[in-house]
Design a protein around this motif. Structure first.
Motif, mmCIF file in Angstrom:
data_model
loop_
_atom_site.group_PDB
_atom_site.id
_atom_site.type_symbol
_atom_site.label_atom_id
_atom_site.label_comp_id
_atom_site.label_asym_id
_atom_site.label_seq_id
_atom_site.Cartn_x
_atom_site.Cartn_y
_atom_site.Cartn_z
ATOM 1 N N SER A 1 -24.994 36.736 -1.121
ATOM 2 C CA SER A 1 -26.300 36.928 -0.483
ATOM 3 C C SER A 1 -26.530 35.885 0.597
ATOM 4 O O SER A 1 -26.057 34.758 0.494
ATOM 5 C CB SER A 1 -27.419 36.818 -1.512
ATOM 6 N N ILE A 2 -27.273 36.308 1.604
ATOM 7 C CA ILE A 2 -27.838 35.361 2.552
ATOM 8 C C ILE A 2 -29.339 35.373 2.301
ATOM 9 O O ILE A 2 -29.845 36.238 1.568
ATOM 10 C CB ILE A 2 -27.503 35.713 4.018
ATOM 11 N N PHE A 3 -30.064 34.453 2.896
ATOM 12 C CA PHE A 3 -31.484 34.317 2.598
ATOM 13 C C PHE A 3 -32.280 34.303 3.893
ATOM 14 O O PHE A 3 -32.141 33.386 4.706
ATOM 15 C CB PHE A 3 -31.727 33.046 1.783
ATOM 16 N N GLU A 4 -33.096 35.331 4.075
ATOM 17 C CA GLU A 4 -33.927 35.454 5.265
ATOM 18 C C GLU A 4 -35.370 35.126 4.893
ATOM 19 O O GLU A 4 -35.920 35.716 3.959
ATOM 20 C CB GLU A 4 -33.843 36.874 5.814
ATOM 21 N N PRO A 5 -35.996 34.183 5.604
ATOM 22 C CA PRO A 5 -37.377 33.820 5.281
ATOM 23 C C PRO A 5 -38.307 35.020 5.375
ATOM 24 O O PRO A 5 -38.134 35.895 6.213
ATOM 25 C CB PRO A 5 -37.733 32.779 6.341
ATOM 26 N N ASN A 6 -39.280 35.041 4.487
ATOM 27 C CA ASN A 6 -40.272 36.098 4.440
ATOM 28 C C ASN A 6 -41.617 35.405 4.237
ATOM 29 O O ASN A 6 -41.836 34.798 3.196
ATOM 30 C CB ASN A 6 -39.955 37.060 3.292
ATOM 31 N N LEU A 7 -42.503 35.466 5.217
ATOM 32 C CA LEU A 7 -43.758 34.720 5.179
ATOM 33 C C LEU A 7 -44.539 34.947 3.882
ATOM 34 O O LEU A 7 -44.801 36.079 3.502
ATOM 35 C CB LEU A 7 -44.634 35.086 6.368
ATOM 36 N N ASN A 8 -44.881 33.849 3.212
ATOM 37 C CA ASN A 8 -45.709 33.845 2.004
ATOM 38 C C ASN A 8 -45.151 34.664 0.844
ATOM 39 O O ASN A 8 -45.882 35.049 -0.056
ATOM 40 C CB ASN A 8 -47.130 34.324 2.320
ATOM 41 N N GLU A 9 -43.883 34.987 0.895
ATOM 42 C CA GLU A 9 -43.254 35.727 -0.197
ATOM 43 C C GLU A 9 -41.871 35.163 -0.441
ATOM 44 O O GLU A 9 -41.390 34.298 0.285
ATOM 45 C CB GLU A 9 -43.157 37.210 0.166
ATOM 46 N N LEU A 10 -41.221 35.676 -1.464
ATOM 47 C CA LEU A 10 -39.843 35.277 -1.712
ATOM 48 C C LEU A 10 -38.966 35.761 -0.563
ATOM 49 O O LEU A 10 -39.265 36.775 0.071
ATOM 50 C CB LEU A 10 -39.352 35.874 -3.035
ATOM 51 N N PRO A 11 -37.870 35.060 -0.274
ATOM 52 C CA PRO A 11 -37.020 35.472 0.853
ATOM 53 C C PRO A 11 -36.309 36.793 0.572
ATOM 54 O O PRO A 11 -36.089 37.180 -0.575
ATOM 55 C CB PRO A 11 -36.013 34.330 0.966
ATOM 56 N N ASN A 12 -35.960 37.494 1.642
ATOM 57 C CA ASN A 12 -35.096 38.666 1.528
ATOM 58 C C ASN A 12 -33.687 38.158 1.235
ATOM 59 O O ASN A 12 -33.267 37.134 1.783
ATOM 60 C CB ASN A 12 -35.096 39.468 2.824
ATOM 61 N N GLU A 13 -32.947 38.861 0.382
ATOM 62 C CA GLU A 13 -31.611 38.436 -0.012
ATOM 63 C C GLU A 13 -30.592 39.558 0.189
ATOM 64 O O GLU A 13 -29.989 40.049 -0.756
ATOM 65 C CB GLU A 13 -31.600 37.993 -1.478
ATOM 66 N N PRO A 14 -30.354 39.959 1.439
ATOM 67 C CA PRO A 14 -29.352 41.012 1.655
ATOM 68 C C PRO A 14 -27.951 40.525 1.323
ATOM 69 O O PRO A 14 -27.616 39.368 1.536
ATOM 70 C CB PRO A 14 -29.489 41.337 3.147
ATOM 71 N N ARG A 15 -27.145 41.431 0.770
ATOM 72 C CA ARG A 15 -25.761 41.085 0.398
ATOM 73 C C ARG A 15 -24.837 41.357 1.572
ATOM 74 O O ARG A 15 -25.013 42.326 2.298
ATOM 75 C CB ARG A 15 -25.337 41.866 -0.835
ATOM 76 N N ARG A 16 -23.869 40.486 1.729
ATOM 77 C CA ARG A 16 -22.910 40.573 2.822
ATOM 78 C C ARG A 16 -21.488 40.421 2.289
ATOM 79 O O ARG A 16 -21.266 39.871 1.214
ATOM 80 C CB ARG A 16 -23.135 39.457 3.848
ATOM 81 N N LEU A 17 -20.543 40.905 3.064
ATOM 82 C CA LEU A 17 -19.120 40.646 2.860
ATOM 83 C C LEU A 17 -18.643 39.935 4.108
ATOM 84 O O LEU A 17 -18.857 40.418 5.220
ATOM 85 C CB LEU A 17 -18.337 41.955 2.683
ATOM 86 N N ALA A 18 -18.034 38.769 3.941
ATOM 87 C CA ALA A 18 -17.476 38.027 5.076
ATOM 88 C C ALA A 18 -15.977 37.869 4.867
ATOM 89 O O ALA A 18 -15.515 37.645 3.745
ATOM 90 C CB ALA A 18 -18.133 36.665 5.205
ATOM 91 N N ILE A 19 -15.229 37.997 5.955
ATOM 92 C CA ILE A 19 -13.778 37.838 5.946
ATOM 93 C C ILE A 19 -13.420 36.876 7.068
ATOM 94 O O ILE A 19 -13.979 36.972 8.168
ATOM 95 C CB ILE A 19 -13.060 39.186 6.183
ATOM 96 N N ALA A 20 -12.510 35.957 6.806
ATOM 97 C CA ALA A 20 -11.993 35.057 7.848
ATOM 98 C C ALA A 20 -10.490 34.951 7.668
ATOM 99 O O ALA A 20 -9.999 34.827 6.546
ATOM 100 C CB ALA A 20 -12.644 33.685 7.753
#
Length: 177
Positions: free
Chosen positions: A63-82
């Protein structure tokens, strides 16, 4: 698996800016915010392990964490490859081995999407991602919806990481889409 806690400076090497979810009582300055990029986390691991082998390939689902005003952050799941380094290990009987390139990563992405039985997959060149090399980056679309991007890390960004001269290739998928 990498830490979800990071620092603004660590993600800043990738050029990520903006608001972060801050930790009220961080245990260390380098773990004071929640990550906004899984690619930055995987590149940190690649940098840490660069001296171990001449060919490195890492991935992470998280998960990454995107700020969400006055609420819990959004936690969309990602796949990263390097991936970076040589396609084949060097040996006494090999004169030289070629480094991974854009098409090696594209091939692995095609295998992954094929194994998941996705259809109507297209790739569109993009210059909109600052940390990717212009002309060597693409968006991945399934049924005309952008689900990810991939390409070669921009040389100026690569300099900020302690990585060898070989190209560094990265991909990130939005697993919510």
């Amino acid at each position: 698996m990498t830490y979800r806690l990071t620092s603004i400076e660590s993600e800043g090497r990738l050029g990520i800016t903006g608001d972060y979810v801050r930790i009220a009582n961080p245990i260390a300055p380098e773990r004071s915010v929640l990550r906004r990029s899984l690619v930055a986390s995987v590149l940190d691991v690649m940098e840490h392990n660069a001296h171990l082998d001449e060919s490195l390939v890492f991935f992470e689902i998280g998960s990454i964490f995107e700020p969400n005003l006055n609420e819990l952050p959004n936690e969309p799941r990602r796949l990263a490859i390097a991936m970076s380094g040589l396609r084949e290990s060097t040996a006494w009987d090999l004169k030289s081995s070629k480094a991974y390139d854009f098409y090696d990563l594209k091939g692995r992405i095609e295998l992954l999407l094929s194994a998941l039985r996705y259809k109507d997959i297209s790739y569109t060149a993009t210059d909109s991602v600052e940390y990717l090399h212009p002309g060597r980056a693409a968006e991945i679309r399934i049924n005309e919806q952008v689900v990810g991007l991939f390409g070669e890390l921009h040389p100026l960004v690569k300099e900020k990481y302690g990585l060898a001269d070989a190209p560094v290739l990265v991909a990130e998928f939005d697993l919510e889409n």
